[in-house]
Design a protein around this motif. Structure first.
Motif, mmCIF file in Angstrom:
data_model
loop_
_atom_site.group_PDB
_atom_site.id
_atom_site.type_symbol
_atom_site.label_atom_id
_atom_site.label_comp_id
_atom_site.label_asym_id
_atom_site.label_seq_id
_atom_site.Cartn_x
_atom_site.Cartn_y
_atom_site.Cartn_z
ATOM 1 N N UNK A 38 0.835 -1.206 0.000
ATOM 2 C CA UNK A 38 0.000 0.000 0.000
ATOM 3 C C UNK A 38 0.867 1.251 0.000
ATOM 4 N N UNK A 39 1.903 1.251 0.816
ATOM 5 C CA UNK A 39 2.799 2.402 0.876
ATOM 6 C C UNK A 39 3.439 2.667 -0.483
ATOM 7 N N UNK A 40 3.862 1.607 -1.147
ATOM 8 C CA UNK A 40 4.458 1.791 -2.478
ATOM 9 C C UNK A 40 3.447 2.370 -3.459
ATOM 10 N N UNK A 41 2.227 1.831 -3.455
ATOM 11 C CA UNK A 41 1.224 2.304 -4.402
ATOM 12 C C UNK A 41 0.897 3.779 -4.164
ATOM 13 N N UNK A 42 0.809 4.173 -2.890
ATOM 14 C CA UNK A 42 0.499 5.568 -2.576
ATOM 15 C C UNK A 42 1.663 6.472 -2.958
ATOM 16 N N UNK A 43 2.888 6.030 -2.662
ATOM 17 C CA UNK A 43 4.049 6.837 -3.044
ATOM 18 C C UNK A 43 4.160 6.978 -4.559
ATOM 19 N N UNK A 44 3.811 5.918 -5.290
ATOM 20 C CA UNK A 44 3.867 5.984 -6.752
ATOM 21 C C UNK A 44 2.887 6.998 -7.305
ATOM 22 N N UNK A 45 1.813 7.263 -6.568
ATOM 23 C CA UNK A 45 0.827 8.241 -7.022
ATOM 24 C C UNK A 45 1.378 9.659 -7.014
ATOM 25 N N UNK A 46 2.508 9.867 -6.340
ATOM 26 C CA UNK A 46 3.094 11.201 -6.336
ATOM 27 C C UNK A 46 3.513 11.622 -7.739
ATOM 28 N N UNK A 47 3.760 10.644 -8.610
ATOM 29 C CA UNK A 47 4.144 10.977 -9.983
ATOM 30 C C UNK A 47 3.034 11.712 -10.718
ATOM 31 N N UNK A 48 1.793 11.456 -10.318
ATOM 32 C CA UNK A 48 0.673 12.179 -10.917
ATOM 33 C C UNK A 48 -0.193 12.784 -9.806
ATOM 34 N N UNK A 49 0.495 13.262 -8.773
ATOM 35 C CA UNK A 49 -0.207 13.811 -7.612
ATOM 36 C C UNK A 49 -1.050 15.023 -7.944
ATOM 37 N N UNK A 50 -0.537 15.922 -8.810
ATOM 38 C CA UNK A 50 -1.320 17.091 -9.163
ATOM 39 C C UNK A 50 -2.592 16.706 -9.903
ATOM 40 N N UNK A 51 -2.498 15.645 -10.711
ATOM 41 C CA UNK A 51 -3.693 15.170 -11.402
ATOM 42 C C UNK A 51 -4.744 14.709 -10.403
ATOM 43 N N UNK A 52 -4.295 14.030 -9.358
ATOM 44 C CA UNK A 52 -5.223 13.547 -8.338
ATOM 45 C C UNK A 52 -5.883 14.725 -7.614
ATOM 46 N N UNK A 53 -5.075 15.711 -7.224
ATOM 47 C CA UNK A 53 -5.616 16.855 -6.487
ATOM 48 C C UNK A 53 -6.565 17.668 -7.354
ATOM 49 N N UNK A 54 -6.123 17.966 -8.575
ATOM 50 C CA UNK A 54 -6.972 18.757 -9.466
ATOM 51 C C UNK A 54 -8.259 18.007 -9.789
#
Length: 294
Positions: A38-54
């Motif tokens: 889970x930690x890896x999957x969440x950290x990997x989301x940082x690559x498209x973190x702005x997409x998630x927030x927006x």
């Protein structure tokens, strides 16, 4: 016992037992293996973190202002369900909340799963460690659930602050916050079986695009999102009956503005969503095990 010399090949009597025990523990999955994935999957989301927030902030604005508020301006009559009348925006807001979770699930349980098996193959790296295939599947679900939870929570806050289910003269139940967890369950009930399907695919030949066009979109349009399901002709209502989005939406309307619902139907909705999520996880774990054993 005399000390061993550099060329001595004898071993301590208990050394082999200790070595065998260490090897056995090395083969056993870590107790917190699912958490590490889970930690890896969440950290990997940082690559498209702005997409998630927006997306988490912009999606409610577009849906509620464009579809709900804009369409509501053309609909003067309230929505009538049973003996209850509610403004159109009040009716549609819980459905859009549930849709936000299902939309995230359609993203996180498709291409990232394919990437783990085929493109980046990091699932095989996980599997080479003491992590089990079941823990990898659990971690994927938990990681996607974390993003769904963030999206749904922000969506809910946006609705409460800017729209507040626009019923100032009505008595609203104090259970509206439960819609966050219902949306999360609805997203998992759609996404976890989708993860199992993604784990069974060897090559991407446009299957996920077909899922978006011929499963997600019909489910979005014909699950009572913008109008009561009973207003559809019977030959279209079955889409809602089998859709996790409809079941989650009905529960969301129950807890947000108190839509009348028989106790038996509450049980049916909850059991159906749980069955999809748990059944999808059971099948998904087996497919992960079979795929990673190759």
């Amino acid at each position: 016992m005399p000390p061993q010399t550099a060329g001595d090949t004898t071993t301590h009597p208990g050394l082999e037992e200790l070595r065998a025990e260490a090897m056995e523990w090395g083969r056993k999955p870590r107790a917190l293996g699912s958490f590490y994935v889970t930690e890896h999957m969440v950290r990997a989301m940082r690559a498209y973190g702005w997409t998630i927030i927006v997306g988490a902030l912009g999606q409610p604005v577009l849906y509620l202002l464009g579809l709900a508020v804009g369409l509501a301006a053309l609909i003067d009559a309230p929505i009538v369900v049973g003996d209850q009348e509610v403004p159109y925006l009040v009716f549609v807001a819980p459905a859009l909340l549930m849709t936000s979770a299902v939309a995230v699930a359609s993203e996180e349980f498709t291409y990232p799963v394919m990437a783990g098996f085929k493109w980046r193959r990091y699932f095989y790296g996980f599997n080479a460690s003491p992590l089990s295939s079941g823990q990898i599947a659990n971690g994927v679900v938990a990681g996607a659930g974390a993003r769904m939870g963030l999206t749904v929570a922000l969506y809910f806050v946006f609705i409460v602050i800017f729209f507040a289910w626009l019923q100032p003269d009505a008595t609203r139940p104090g259970t509206a916050w439960l819609a966050i967890f219902i949306a999360l369950l609805g997203g998992l009930s759609f996404g976890v079986p989708l993860m199992a399907y993604a784990a069974s695919i060897e090559d991407d030949k446009g299957q996920f695009a077909l899922v978006q066009r011929f499963i997600f979109m019909p489910m979005f349009l014909f699950s009572g999102t913008f109008y009561p399901l009973a207003t559809l002709p019977l030959w279209l209502q079955w889409i809602g009956w089998i859709s996790p989005l409809w079941h989650a939406t009905e529960l969301g309307r129950l807890v947000t503005y108190g839509q009348p619902m028989a106790p038996l139907m509450i049980v049916v909705h909850v059991v159906y969503l749980l069955a999809l999520a748990i059944g999808g996880l059971v099948v998904g774990r087996r497919l992960f095990e079979r795929r990673l054993a190759k």
